[in-house]
Structures are given as C-alpha cells and as structure tokens.
Design a protein around this motif. Structure first.
Motif, short mmCIF file in Angstrom:
data_model
loop_
_atom_site.label_atom_id
_atom_site.label_comp_id
_atom_site.label_asym_id
_atom_site.label_seq_id
_atom_site.Cartn_x
_atom_site.Cartn_y
_atom_site.Cartn_z
N ARG A 78 -2.34 4.91 3.91
CA ARG A 78 -2.48 6.22 3.25
C ARG A 78 -2.27 7.36 4.24
N ASP A 118 0.83 -1.21 0.00
CA ASP A 118 0.00 0.00 0.00
C ASP A 118 0.87 1.26 0.00
N LEU A 119 1.97 1.25 0.74
CA LEU A 119 2.86 2.41 0.76
C LEU A 119 3.57 2.58 -0.59
N ARG A 147 4.69 12.66 3.70
CA ARG A 147 4.79 13.68 2.65
C ARG A 147 4.71 15.08 3.24
N ASP A 197 2.20 1.79 -3.39
CA ASP A 197 1.15 2.38 -4.22
C ASP A 197 1.05 3.89 -4.01
N GLU A 198 1.47 4.35 -2.86
CA GLU A 198 1.48 5.79 -2.54
C GLU A 198 2.77 6.47 -3.02
N ALA A 215 1.44 7.64 4.88
CA ALA A 215 2.07 8.25 3.70
C ALA A 215 1.82 9.75 3.67
#
Length: 178
Positions: free
Chosen positions: A153, A24-25, A160, A27-28, A156
């Motif tokens: 998410r 999942d990370l 960011r 994918d981010e 992430a």
C-alpha cells in the motif's frame, strides 16, 4: 500503471512474497505481475519495478543480483524498490531491518526508493545440506502477510503521488504561455 515484481528465490518463499505483493498492488488498482527474472523480457514495458531476493548468509539470491546488474540502466529510469526475505524468526515483523551492505550497494547503483525486509520460510522437509541443518531450530513460516500488504500500500501511494505530480506538471506546462 504497470508494475513488475521479480525475485530470486531458492525454496519458494520469496517467490510467494512477490506473488502476494502483485496481488496486493492489483487490489490497489495497479497492473502488477510477479515474474521470475529469467521470464522478464524488456523492463521498459513497466512503469515501476520491485526486485526481491532471499537472503542466504547475508547475500541476496544471485538471480536478483544478476537481474539488477543486467537491467541497471533501465532500472535507473523508473521507480524501483527492493525487498529481502530471510530472517527465520519474527524480527522482521517487530522491527525495521535495514538492507545488507550488498543490497544497499545495489540500491545505490539503480537509485532504489526503498527497501523492506520480510521474514522467511523454511519448510521441515527443506532440501540441501544447510537447509536441513537449520530445520531443527528454525523451521517455520515467518512471513507476515499484514506487513507485506502495508508495504505494498505504501508503494502504491508513492506511485499514485508521483503520477499525480507528473500530471500536474504536464498540465501546467501546457497551459503556460510560449
């Protein structure tokens, strides 16, 4: 940004959660990998760390605990999150379950930014005296992939945001007169 996800897992369910978090990370847009604690060389090679542990009688798996103790100094120097897995029902999907006292103390030791509890998994053919005694009433997979993805998410987004703030600070400090 390189992110390590490491875990203590007895029957494989927590290891699989760590694998999904890494996916999942990625994918981010982050460089994330899931490794067993014994396969982690130097934590300083990572910008952030997620440590997970299966819960057994309200105690985090010993490999997760030992990892935190062994790398406490390095963990204090970077963003860290913890997760637990274990409830053998849907309670973790329905409500936020706080960390156990033991996990909370480890979080304080390294300044962890957050914690999430995910449901666990107990296979019908689980081995071990305690696992076999629990199978009759608690066998099943209570992990919620949507909950895991939402938490990834959120992590992430925090990473960011911190990187953006750091870049803005560095840019401003380079532009200021000396």
């Amino acid at each position: 940004m390189r992110i390590l996800i490491t875990y203590g897992s007895k029957l494989g369910g927590t290891r699989e959660i760590a694998g999904q978090l890494a996916s999942d990370l990625r994918d981010e847009g982050l460089d994330a990998q899931a490794l067993a604690p014994e396969d982690v060389g130097d934590v300083r090679a990572y910008d952030a760390v997620i440590v997970g542990g299966g819960l057994y009688a309200n105690r985090w798996h010993r490999h997760a605990r030992r990892f935190v103790h062994r790398h406490a100094q390095e963990l204090r120097e970077r963003p860290v999150w913890f997760f637990s897995s274990g409830p053998l029902d849907d309670s973790a999907s329905r409500e936020r379950i706080p960390p156990t006292a033991q996990v909370r103390a480890l979080m304080e030791q390294v300044g962890a930014r957050g914690h999430e509890t995910f449901g666990g998994r107990l296979a019908r053919d689980a081995r071990g005296f305690i696992a076999r005694s629990m199978v009759r009433e608690h066998a099943g997979d209570w992990r919620d992939s949507g909950q895991i993805a939402r938490w990834a998410r959120g992590v992430a987004a925090e990473l960011r945001e911190a990187a953006s703030a750091r870049a803005g600070f560095e840019s401003a400090s380079q532009e200021s007169p000396r």
